[in-house]
Motif scaffolding. Structure first.
Motif, PDB file in Angstrom:
ATOM      1  N   GLU A   1       0.831  -1.192   0.000  1.00 20.65           N
ATOM      2  CA  GLU A   1       0.000   0.000   0.000  1.00 20.65           C
ATOM      3  C   GLU A   1       0.874   1.254   0.000  1.00 20.65           C
ATOM      4  OE1 GLU A   1      -3.395  -0.111  -0.108  1.00 20.65           O
ATOM      5  OE2 GLU A   1      -3.138  -2.268  -0.289  1.00 20.65           O
ATOM      6  N   GLU A   2       0.333   2.336  -0.512  1.00 15.00           N
ATOM      7  CA  GLU A   2       1.024   3.620  -0.437  1.00 15.00           C
ATOM      8  C   GLU A   2       1.128   4.028   1.022  1.00 15.00           C
ATOM      9  OE1 GLU A   2       0.159   8.225  -1.735  1.00 15.00           O
ATOM     10  OE2 GLU A   2      -0.815   6.623  -2.812  1.00 15.00           O
ATOM     11  N   ASN A   5       4.398   0.619   5.460  1.00 17.83           N
ATOM     12  CA  ASN A   5       4.197  -0.827   5.366  1.00 17.83           C
ATOM     13  C   ASN A   5       5.216  -1.518   6.259  1.00 17.83           C
ATOM     14  OD1 ASN A   5       2.324  -1.344   2.812  1.00 17.83           O
ATOM     15  ND2 ASN A   5       3.647   0.391   2.381  1.00 17.83           N
ATOM     16  N   PRO A  65       1.614   2.087  -4.476  1.00 21.02           N
ATOM     17  CA  PRO A  65       1.454   0.667  -4.155  1.00 21.02           C
ATOM     18  C   PRO A  65       2.391  -0.195  -5.008  1.00 21.02           C
ATOM     19  CG  PRO A  65      -0.668   1.688  -4.620  1.00 21.02           C
ATOM     20  CD  PRO A  65       0.387   2.684  -4.972  1.00 21.02           C
ATOM     21  N   GLU A  67       2.944  -4.117  -6.461  1.00 22.95           N
ATOM     22  CA  GLU A  67       2.298  -5.406  -6.674  1.00 22.95           C
ATOM     23  C   GLU A  67       3.332  -6.443  -7.070  1.00 22.95           C
ATOM     24  OE1 GLU A  67      -1.213  -5.424  -9.034  1.00 22.95           O
ATOM     25  OE2 GLU A  67      -1.758  -3.388  -8.397  1.00 22.95           O
TER      26      GLU A  67
END
Length: 73
Positions: A1-2, A5, A65, A67
């Motif tokens: 996530e932006e 983390n 974000p 992935e």
């Protein structure tokens, strides 16, 4: 996530160079912190952490974000 983390380093290698391991996502990292308060600031080319150690957690603050990133690959 932006934003902030939390990641754990649980790779089969006992430790790994932080810059090498995060190189694939370096352009979105603002700061990485360890449990001692040491930091890695890519914008300033400052690595106060050095290597990542197995069983430890690290905080990352990122701009976008991410992935399908695996720190162990």
């Amino acid at each position: 996530e932006e934003g902030w983390n939390l990641i754990g380093y649980s790779c089969s290698e006992p430790s790994g160079d932080l810059i090498d391991l995060l190189n694939e996502i370096i352009d979105v990292i603002i700061i990485v912190k360890n449990n001692d308060g040491s930091v890695y600031l890519p914008e300033w080319n400052f690595n106060g952490i050095g290597t990542l150690h197995g069983g430890y957690g690290y905080q990352l603050k990122i701009t976008n974000p991410i992935e399908s990133f695996n720190i162990c690959e």
